[in-house]
Design an enzyme around this catalytic site. Sequence first.
Site, PDB file in Angstrom:
ATOM      1  N   LYS A  49      48.427  23.878  36.779  1.00  0.00           N
ATOM      2  CA  LYS A  49      49.533  24.816  37.045  1.00  0.00           C
ATOM      3  C   LYS A  49      50.778  24.384  36.273  1.00  0.00           C
ATOM      4  O   LYS A  49      51.462  25.206  35.665  1.00  0.00           O
ATOM      5  CB  LYS A  49      49.828  24.881  38.555  1.00  0.00           C
ATOM      6  CG  LYS A  49      48.747  25.619  39.337  1.00  0.00           C
ATOM      7  CD  LYS A  49      48.896  25.530  40.851  1.00  0.00           C
ATOM      8  CE  LYS A  49      47.702  26.194  41.541  1.00  0.00           C
ATOM      9  NZ  LYS A  49      47.709  26.150  42.995  1.00  0.00           N
ATOM     10  N   GLN A  92      50.675  23.092  47.685  1.00  0.00           N
ATOM     11  CA  GLN A  92      49.237  23.070  47.389  1.00  0.00           C
ATOM     12  C   GLN A  92      48.437  22.802  48.666  1.00  0.00           C
ATOM     13  O   GLN A  92      48.751  21.887  49.433  1.00  0.00           O
ATOM     14  CB  GLN A  92      48.942  21.993  46.323  1.00  0.00           C
ATOM     15  CG  GLN A  92      47.514  21.960  45.842  1.00  0.00           C
ATOM     16  CD  GLN A  92      47.088  23.234  45.082  1.00  0.00           C
ATOM     17  OE1 GLN A  92      47.901  23.899  44.453  1.00  0.00           O
ATOM     18  NE2 GLN A  92      45.814  23.565  45.148  1.00  0.00           N
ATOM     19  N   ASP A 115      52.786  32.198  46.358  1.00  0.00           N
ATOM     20  CA  ASP A 115      51.377  32.178  46.762  1.00  0.00           C
ATOM     21  C   ASP A 115      51.022  33.388  47.628  1.00  0.00           C
ATOM     22  O   ASP A 115      49.840  33.662  47.861  1.00  0.00           O
ATOM     23  CB  ASP A 115      51.094  30.914  47.589  1.00  0.00           C
ATOM     24  CG  ASP A 115      50.311  29.876  46.811  1.00  0.00           C
ATOM     25  OD1 ASP A 115      49.519  30.279  45.940  1.00  0.00           O
ATOM     26  OD2 ASP A 115      50.500  28.690  47.086  1.00  0.00           O
TER      27      ASP A 115
HETATM   28  N1  GUN Z   1      44.345  25.684  47.290  1.00  0.00           N
HETATM   29  C1  GUN Z   1      43.307  26.409  46.806  1.00  0.00           C
HETATM   30  N2  GUN Z   1      43.747  27.557  46.262  1.00  0.00           N
HETATM   31  C2  GUN Z   1      45.091  27.562  46.401  1.00  0.00           C
HETATM   32  C3  GUN Z   1      46.109  28.487  46.028  1.00  0.00           C
HETATM   33  O1  GUN Z   1      45.863  29.558  45.467  1.00  0.00           O
HETATM   34  N3  GUN Z   1      47.374  28.110  46.353  1.00  0.00           N
HETATM   35  C4  GUN Z   1      47.665  26.955  47.000  1.00  0.00           C
HETATM   36  N4  GUN Z   1      48.945  26.694  47.289  1.00  0.00           N
HETATM   37  N5  GUN Z   1      46.739  26.081  47.361  1.00  0.00           N
HETATM   38  C5  GUN Z   1      45.462  26.380  47.055  1.00  0.00           C
END
Ligand code: GUN
Length: 281
Positions: A49, A92, A115
């Site tokens: 990311k 996350q 998100d």
């Molecule tokens: N863990 C797995 N997929 C995601 C996501 O799309 N966003 C976040 N914040 N954590 C994750």
Amino acid sequence: MTLLLNGFELAKQCREQLAEKIKTLPRAPKLAVVLVGNDPASAVYVKNKEKAAAEVGIQSVVYRFDTISQKELLSLISDLNNDTEVDGILVQLPLPDDLNEKEILQAIDPAKDVDGFHPLNLGKLMIGEPAPVACTPKGCLKLIRLAKQNLTGLNALVIGRSVIVGKPIAQLLLKENCTVTIAHSKTENLPELCRHADILVAAIGKPKTVNADWIKKGAIVIDVGINRTEDGKLCGDVDFENCFDQCSAITPVPKGVGPMTIAMLLENTVEAFLKKTNIRP
Ligand code: GUN
């Protein structure tokens, strides 16, 4: 002929378009990412990311903690909410078990919730109001659109009822006028349900569960799974080789849904910036 839904290429195009848009903005949008604990997969996702953000011109700051208390994390989120330079906040997941994930997600300013996991934004999705939409479902819909623009009247089956993927993708498909069914681990006769689906979204979390015998001829198949086989190779929830000829379109794993999730995070960050600053490029 089966269409390969190449998420790697589509994500690249999305990033290129975003990079062009960002060049016209008065400042770089800023994304704050919070990573807690030592989950190796999460560490890789966050690195990816960070890298993708830098590539398109989004400034990202990662807050990494081996451990942090609930109170300290809530205090960090409050600071990020109040920081006028921060446009997007991402925590996350999964968080370590000693933290209350729901409370943390609810503490994020909904306007900075890139998100789309805040209950207010999930509620807005449910009632068809504009709001940030979770990145994986948003990416899945873009991939489906590569195969077919008008989804009205199609039978869509989503396997998986998570708040991150299953429920929001079901809402997005409903908004597209699909007839949507959500299946899950307690669903009976899953193969039979699958055989009626014009669109099949697999978010099961078990390797190669869906095989050709489950798939309606000509279905669009979206594989959200990221699993490892016994010999360590990445594979999805769908048995790709076995199903390929039966589908009209299918995503591979890797290079399917995964890259789109990150591209949609970047898109949500730019959208949060634009909404906040009231800029329409
Ligand atoms: N863990 C797995 N997929 C995601 C996501 O799309 N966003 C976040 N914040 N954590 C994750």
